[in-house]
Design a protein around this motif. Structure first.
Motif, PDB file in Angstrom:
ATOM      1  N   GLN A   1       1.109  -1.150   0.042  1.00 33.50           N
ATOM      2  CA  GLN A   1      -0.156   0.176  -0.012  1.00 33.50           C
ATOM      3  C   GLN A   1       0.828   1.318   0.237  1.00 33.50           C
ATOM      4  OE1 GLN A   1      -3.160   0.049   2.749  1.00 33.50           O
ATOM      5  NE2 GLN A   1      -3.827  -2.073   2.424  1.00 33.50           N
ATOM      6  N   LEU A   2       2.087   1.455  -0.545  1.00 31.20           N
ATOM      7  CA  LEU A   2       2.773   2.452  -0.758  1.00 31.20           C
ATOM      8  C   LEU A   2       1.892   3.281  -1.670  1.00 31.20           C
ATOM      9  CD1 LEU A   2       5.544   3.792  -0.084  1.00 31.20           C
ATOM     10  CD2 LEU A   2       6.218   3.086  -2.286  1.00 31.20           C
ATOM     11  N   ASN A   3       1.825   4.607  -1.296  1.00 35.01           N
ATOM     12  CA  ASN A   3       0.994   5.558  -1.845  1.00 35.01           C
ATOM     13  C   ASN A   3       1.325   5.600  -3.194  1.00 35.01           C
ATOM     14  OD1 ASN A   3      -0.677   7.675  -2.700  1.00 35.01           O
ATOM     15  ND2 ASN A   3       0.083   8.983  -0.793  1.00 35.01           N
ATOM     16  N   PRO A   4       0.474   5.352  -4.316  1.00 35.94           N
ATOM     17  CA  PRO A   4       0.645   5.576  -5.523  1.00 35.94           C
ATOM     18  C   PRO A   4       0.838   7.018  -6.153  1.00 35.94           C
ATOM     19  CG  PRO A   4      -1.602   4.705  -5.285  1.00 35.94           C
ATOM     20  CD  PRO A   4      -0.876   4.697  -3.909  1.00 35.94           C
ATOM     21  N   HIS A   5       0.189   7.768  -5.441  1.00 26.25           N
ATOM     22  CA  HIS A   5       0.397   9.294  -5.939  1.00 26.25           C
ATOM     23  C   HIS A   5       1.560   9.700  -5.562  1.00 26.25           C
ATOM     24  CE1 HIS A   5      -4.014   9.854  -6.071  1.00 26.25           C
ATOM     25  NE2 HIS A   5      -4.162   9.207  -4.797  1.00 26.25           N
ATOM     26  N   PHE A   6       2.571   9.164  -4.715  1.00 30.25           N
ATOM     27  CA  PHE A   6       3.835   9.486  -4.664  1.00 30.25           C
ATOM     28  C   PHE A   6       4.666   9.145  -5.991  1.00 30.25           C
ATOM     29  CE2 PHE A   6       8.132   7.304  -3.789  1.00 30.25           C
ATOM     30  CZ  PHE A   6       8.648   8.595  -3.648  1.00 30.25           C
TER      31      PHE A   6
ATOM     32  N   LEU B   1      12.296   1.517  -5.233  1.00 35.23           N
ATOM     33  CA  LEU B   1      11.381   0.433  -5.902  1.00 35.23           C
ATOM     34  C   LEU B   1      12.284  -0.759  -5.667  1.00 35.23           C
ATOM     35  CD1 LEU B   1      10.258   2.097  -9.397  1.00 35.23           C
ATOM     36  CD2 LEU B   1       8.988   1.670  -7.268  1.00 35.23           C
ATOM     37  N   ASP B   2      13.279  -0.770  -5.640  1.00 37.97           N
ATOM     38  CA  ASP B   2      14.133  -2.118  -5.283  1.00 37.97           C
ATOM     39  C   ASP B   2      13.898  -2.294  -3.834  1.00 37.97           C
ATOM     40  OD1 ASP B   2      16.441  -4.072  -5.714  1.00 37.97           O
ATOM     41  OD2 ASP B   2      17.203  -2.727  -4.341  1.00 37.97           O
ATOM     42  N   TYR B   3      14.082  -1.485  -2.947  1.00 36.33           N
ATOM     43  CA  TYR B   3      13.705  -1.796  -1.575  1.00 36.33           C
ATOM     44  C   TYR B   3      12.205  -2.256  -1.418  1.00 36.33           C
ATOM     45  CZ  TYR B   3      13.602  -1.060   3.647  1.00 36.33           C
ATOM     46  OH  TYR B   3      13.414  -1.161   4.882  1.00 36.33           O
ATOM     47  N   VAL B   4      11.242  -1.814  -1.883  1.00 34.51           N
ATOM     48  CA  VAL B   4       9.983  -1.912  -1.858  1.00 34.51           C
ATOM     49  C   VAL B   4       9.406  -3.351  -2.404  1.00 34.51           C
ATOM     50  CG1 VAL B   4       7.488  -1.164  -2.273  1.00 34.51           C
ATOM     51  CG2 VAL B   4       9.035   0.481  -1.638  1.00 34.51           C
ATOM     52  N   LEU B   5       9.975  -3.573  -3.726  1.00 33.90           N
ATOM     53  CA  LEU B   5       9.481  -4.563  -4.240  1.00 33.90           C
ATOM     54  C   LEU B   5      10.350  -5.880  -4.058  1.00 33.90           C
ATOM     55  CD1 LEU B   5       9.083  -3.031  -7.817  1.00 33.90           C
ATOM     56  CD2 LEU B   5       7.279  -3.696  -6.314  1.00 33.90           C
ATOM     57  N   TYR B   6      11.466  -5.758  -3.565  1.00 31.06           N
ATOM     58  CA  TYR B   6      12.554  -6.978  -3.568  1.00 31.06           C
ATOM     59  C   TYR B   6      12.917  -7.098  -1.930  1.00 31.06           C
ATOM     60  CZ  TYR B   6      12.450  -7.101  -8.681  1.00 31.06           C
ATOM     61  OH  TYR B   6      11.892  -7.071  -9.756  1.00 31.06           O
TER      62      TYR B   6
ATOM     63  N   GLU C   1      19.197   0.032   5.991  1.00 29.47           N
ATOM     64  CA  GLU C   1      18.578  -0.096   4.644  1.00 29.47           C
ATOM     65  C   GLU C   1      16.956   0.975   4.769  1.00 29.47           C
ATOM     66  OE1 GLU C   1      19.410  -1.487   2.014  1.00 29.47           O
ATOM     67  OE2 GLU C   1      20.810  -2.604   2.395  1.00 29.47           O
ATOM     68  N   GLU C   2      16.281   0.700   5.746  1.00 24.80           N
ATOM     69  CA  GLU C   2      15.067   1.603   5.908  1.00 24.80           C
ATOM     70  C   GLU C   2      15.284   2.998   6.063  1.00 24.80           C
ATOM     71  OE1 GLU C   2      10.748   1.316   6.966  1.00 24.80           O
ATOM     72  OE2 GLU C   2      12.039  -0.108   6.127  1.00 24.80           O
ATOM     73  N   ILE C   3      16.353   3.411   6.753  1.00 24.88           N
ATOM     74  CA  ILE C   3      16.846   4.892   6.916  1.00 24.88           C
ATOM     75  C   ILE C   3      17.185   5.232   5.509  1.00 24.88           C
ATOM     76  CG2 ILE C   3      18.614   6.384   7.704  1.00 24.88           C
ATOM     77  CD1 ILE C   3      18.537   4.653  10.375  1.00 24.88           C
ATOM     78  N   LYS C   4      18.051   4.488   4.651  1.00 25.08           N
ATOM     79  CA  LYS C   4      18.542   4.835   3.197  1.00 25.08           C
ATOM     80  C   LYS C   4      17.072   5.176   2.636  1.00 25.08           C
ATOM     81  CE  LYS C   4      21.090   5.647  -0.402  1.00 25.08           C
ATOM     82  NZ  LYS C   4      21.810   7.180  -0.112  1.00 25.08           N
ATOM     83  N   CYS C   5      16.144   4.382   2.602  1.00 18.56           N
ATOM     84  CA  CYS C   5      14.999   4.420   1.426  1.00 18.56           C
ATOM     85  C   CYS C   5      14.196   5.669   2.172  1.00 18.56           C
ATOM     86  CB  CYS C   5      14.133   3.401   1.638  1.00 18.56           C
ATOM     87  SG  CYS C   5      12.768   3.130   0.786  1.00 18.56           S
TER      88      CYS C   5
ATOM     89  N   GLN D   1      17.615  -4.710  13.490  1.00 19.58           N
ATOM     90  CA  GLN D   1      16.575  -5.125  12.671  1.00 19.58           C
ATOM     91  C   GLN D   1      15.218  -4.389  12.690  1.00 19.58           C
ATOM     92  OE1 GLN D   1      17.285  -8.014  10.251  1.00 19.58           O
ATOM     93  NE2 GLN D   1      19.539  -7.177  10.323  1.00 19.58           N
ATOM     94  N   VAL D   2      14.716  -4.048  11.851  1.00 14.95           N
ATOM     95  CA  VAL D   2      13.242  -3.756  11.843  1.00 14.95           C
ATOM     96  C   VAL D   2      12.562  -4.067  10.596  1.00 14.95           C
ATOM     97  CG1 VAL D   2      13.680  -1.300  10.328  1.00 14.95           C
ATOM     98  CG2 VAL D   2      12.135  -1.474  12.055  1.00 14.95           C
ATOM     99  N   ALA D   3      11.097  -4.158  10.880  1.00 16.71           N
ATOM    100  CA  ALA D   3      10.275  -4.642   9.853  1.00 16.71           C
ATOM    101  C   ALA D   3      10.268  -3.686   8.678  1.00 16.71           C
ATOM    102  CB  ALA D   3       8.787  -4.809  10.387  1.00 16.71           C
ATOM    103  N   PRO D   4      10.408  -4.413   7.200  1.00 19.04           N
ATOM    104  CA  PRO D   4      10.658  -3.555   6.472  1.00 19.04           C
ATOM    105  C   PRO D   4       9.391  -2.523   6.186  1.00 19.04           C
ATOM    106  CG  PRO D   4      10.655  -5.707   5.695  1.00 19.04           C
ATOM    107  CD  PRO D   4      10.659  -5.498   7.091  1.00 19.04           C
TER     108      PRO D   4
END
Length: 342
Positions: A158-163, A193-198, A209-213, A243-246
């Motif tokens: 559910q990442l905002n498609p408007h973004f 997109l690489d982070y969200v999709l993979y 990794e989360e902070i970088k995104c 570690q954190v939930a992506p």
């Protein structure tokens, strides 16, 4: 067919092993005079066929056909008939072997012999019941896990498609105008997109990794809102191995932009703070609010899809291991999250 054959052979071997072990236990449990040991062994050998018949008629006929289907009357009738027949046949065989006359039916003798014959049957019944309960428990656990995995995949999607649409529009504008920012935008968007999709398919991921995104997301949103947006990001100065939930923290940031920077706010401000210690991750997001919609947008922020999504993910991934605090004032909205490190 081959697997079924292997399974059947394994089951047969288990049953043979059970009866051999049980016979050995009966024999070895004898502590009387050694002169009677052979007689004791023969006597048990005589009883064992009745143990076996009682066990298999109960567990593979009466229980599945009657008891499991709640046909209690038929179960009781067949049980009494079978047990009486076993007791009668045992006395008949004992009479033929020893030459003793058969006694008239005695209720006490019948009950004691029935209990004796059905003791192994009850052991098998108890074991099988435990196995079925464990299998059902494992099945329900697997279904629950699959349900959670499905829900999490849906929530992550559910990442905002408007973004994405706004970013692509800005990118198109920069490309048309040969802006040097276009290259950076493409790189930042591709990393998101690489982070969200993979990368987000993992249950937990390095917080760096989360902070970088989040940083890439902020950079792209700065281009969208321009100079009117004031944003602060405070992050750990040293590399942290947590570690954190992506997408969890990113979703909170996205929600803050959606409700704290959009609309006709003159000087929107968003402040983000991330820090950790040995026990927890602390995440704080503060943003201004648009009060020109008479509370509609603010109510949407508190109860809308974005925040509900975040709460759902927290309940799924950090049950009893998170503290979520929301401070809602007239002009600003502050979300504070404490995650216990798993």
């Amino acid at each position: 067919m081959k697997l079924y054959k292997i399974y059947t052979q394994s089951r047969i071997l288990q049953h043979i092993t059970f009866w051999i072990a049980l016979f050995a236990i009966y024999i070895l449990s004898y502590s009387g005079n050694s002169e009677y040991f052979i007689y004791y062994a023969k006597n048990n050998g005589l009883k064992f066929p009745f143990y076996i018949v009682a066990a298999y008629t109960l567990n593979y006929w009466q229980v599945p056909k009657f008891l499991s289907k709640k046909k209690y009357t038929l179960f009781i009738l067949t049980f009494v008939l079978t047990s009486f027949t076993l007791v009668f046949l045992f006395k008949l065989v004992l009479n033929i072997q020893s030459g003793y006359e058969m006694h008239v039916f005695n209720l006490l003798s019948y009950l004691s012999k029935t209990l004796m014959f059905y003791t192994p049957a009850l052991l098998i019944y108890g074991y099988q019941t435990h196995q079925k309960q464990q299998q059902e428990k494992d099945r329900l656990l697997l279904l629950r896990q699959e349900k959670l995995d499905t829900e999490l995949k849906y929530l992550k999607a559910q990442l905002n498609p408007h973004f994405l649409f706004n970013t692509l529009n800005n990118l198109y504008s920069f490309v048309i105008n040969n802006s040097p920012k276009a290259g950076d935008m493409i790189l930042q968007l591709s990393e998101i997109l690489d982070y969200v999709l993979y990368k987000s398919q993992a249950s937990f991921i390095d917080i760096n990794e989360e902070i970088k995104c989040i940083e890439n997301y902020i950079s792209l949103e700065k281009i969208r809102y321009g100079e009117r947006l004031h944003i602060e990001l405070h992050k750990p100065t040293t590399i942290v191995n947590k570690q954190v939930a992506p997408l969890l923290l990113l979703s909170i940031v996205e929600n803050a932009f959606k409700h704290g920077a959009s609309g006709n706010l003159a000087n929107p401000t968003i402040k983000i703070s991330i820090h950790t210690d040995q026990e927890a991750i602390y995440f704080d997001v503060w943003n201004t609010k648009n009060n020109n919609l008479q509370g509609t947008l603010n109510d949407s922020y508190k109860e809308g899809i974005g925040l509900s999504n975040i709460k759902r993910q927290l309940n799924l991934l950090y049950p009893d291991k998170h503290v979520l605090t929301i401070e809602d004032t007239t002009n600003d909205f502050n979300l504070k999250l404490q995650l216990k490190i798993i």
